[in-house]
Design a protein around this motif. Structure first.
Motif, short mmCIF file in Angstrom:
data_model
loop_
_atom_site.label_atom_id
_atom_site.label_comp_id
_atom_site.label_asym_id
_atom_site.label_seq_id
_atom_site.Cartn_x
_atom_site.Cartn_y
_atom_site.Cartn_z
N LEU A 8 40.22 15.96 66.63
CA LEU A 8 38.91 15.78 66.78
C LEU A 8 38.27 17.31 66.29
CD1 LEU A 8 38.30 13.55 69.81
CD2 LEU A 8 38.67 12.87 67.39
N ARG A 9 37.05 17.62 65.70
CA ARG A 9 36.60 18.51 65.50
C ARG A 9 35.69 18.92 66.63
NH1 ARG A 9 31.27 18.20 64.14
NH2 ARG A 9 30.12 16.22 63.42
N THR A 10 35.33 17.96 67.50
CA THR A 10 34.71 18.19 68.87
C THR A 10 35.92 18.53 69.64
OG1 THR A 10 34.72 15.97 69.34
CG2 THR A 10 32.51 16.78 68.41
N ARG A 11 36.20 19.80 69.57
CA ARG A 11 37.36 20.25 70.41
C ARG A 11 37.27 21.11 71.60
NH1 ARG A 11 36.52 22.74 65.56
NH2 ARG A 11 36.65 24.87 65.67
N ASP B 216 31.59 20.53 68.78
CA ASP B 216 32.41 21.43 67.99
C ASP B 216 31.73 22.63 67.97
OD1 ASP B 216 33.28 22.40 65.55
OD2 ASP B 216 32.13 20.90 64.33
N ASP C 234 32.47 25.10 65.89
CA ASP C 234 31.84 25.44 64.51
C ASP C 234 30.43 25.24 64.20
OD1 ASP C 234 34.38 26.26 64.01
OD2 ASP C 234 35.14 24.56 63.18
N ARG C 235 29.84 24.42 64.90
CA ARG C 235 28.26 23.78 64.87
C ARG C 235 27.55 24.49 65.87
NH1 ARG C 235 27.70 19.67 61.27
NH2 ARG C 235 29.34 19.70 59.74
#
Length: 271
Positions: free
Chosen positions: A9-12, A31, A33-34
């Motif tokens: 998952l990108r929500t890591r 995430d 990155d966001r």
């Protein structure tokens, strides 16, 4: 985070608030990155209350439950998770993740006891919502972009006990009687408030064994401050029996029906 890594998952990244005696802590999986997110509780710890300040959610809130002029001490078994969030574009948000007390009369041995416990639980639930509402007002007065989300175990017109208190706990948190600038917005809540007798959305589905049928209710909400509501966000309830797109994907449909008696609610925001 191990769960996110296992499934790619990108929500890591995870951030958790105060520990809960129920071992049901509220956690944000995000995430990195966001956004960046940090636990940022507001208020005085230990139940201390300076003039005009609202106590921290892991402490004590004094509220007169039974109108005897002697305020009771109210606590959250699952303290709300308060987060300071910053997007990669520099936009700052406040998030409050919530799991409000259930009204269900667990442990009742007869109808009279069930009635007494249900009323007592609703009083405590209302007090928690008043506490939360006071924090909401603090943020709105300060001009914060605010999201309040979670399981409220309540909604407009959900049961007959609501008549004893005038409003549901949800309406208290929304601030339905406040000036527009101090109100929160959720379209599903608004639909229910305006259409008490019509078709309304639901986020939870429970099996009632004595009646041999399912009961559905709107219990889960994502409420936003006026500035965020003005950006035309998109809400969605991932209810496979009400959302054709969910129904058409067998794996998704079965996962949603199996995972929980509550269905996910999401909000798409352009920030």
């Amino acid at each position: 985070e191990r769960f996110a890594a296992h499934y790619g998952l990108r929500t890591r990244r995870a951030v958790t608030g105060f520990a809960s005696e129920t071992e049901q802590e509220i956690t944000l999986l995000y995430d990195p990155d966001r956004i960046t997110a940090r636990h940022d509780p507001v208020g005085e710890p230990g139940g201390k209350k300076s003039e005009g300040a609202v106590p921290r959610f892991d402490s004590v809130f004094r509220y007169d439950l039974d109108v005897d002029t002697a305020p009771e001490q109210i606590r959250f078994s699952k303290p709300p998770l308060e987060l300071a969030v910053t997007t990669t574009t520099g936009r700052k948000l406040r998030l409050i993740g919530v799991h409000i007390k259930s009204k269900a009369p667990h442990g009742a041995r007869n109808p009279a006891e069930a009635n007494r416990i249900a009323i007592d639980n609703r009083r405590k639930q209302r007090a928690q919502c008043v506490w939360l509402r006071q924090r909401v007002v603090e943020h709105l007065v300060a001009g914060d972009s605010l999201i309040v989300l979670g399981d409220f175990n309540d909604g407009p017109g959900l049961d007959e006990y609501e008549r004893l208190f005038g409003h549901s706990g949800l309406e208290v948190v929304l601030g339905t009687d406040a000036n527009p600038g101090l109100q929160l917005f959720d379209p599903h809540a608004q639909m229910t408030l305006r259409q008490r007798l019509g078709i309304t959305p639901t986020t939870a589905r429970f099996w009632l064994a004595p009646q041999k049928r399912y009961f559905e209710a709107l219990l889960d909400f994502i409420m936003v401050s006026p500035d965020l509501a003005a950006t035309a966000p998109q809400w969605r309830i991932w209810h496979p029996l009400n959302d054709p797109a969910c129904w058409r994907v067998p794996e998704l449909r079965e996962a949603l029906l199996t995972a929980s008696d509550h269905f996910p609610v999401t909000l798409d925001l352009m920030l």
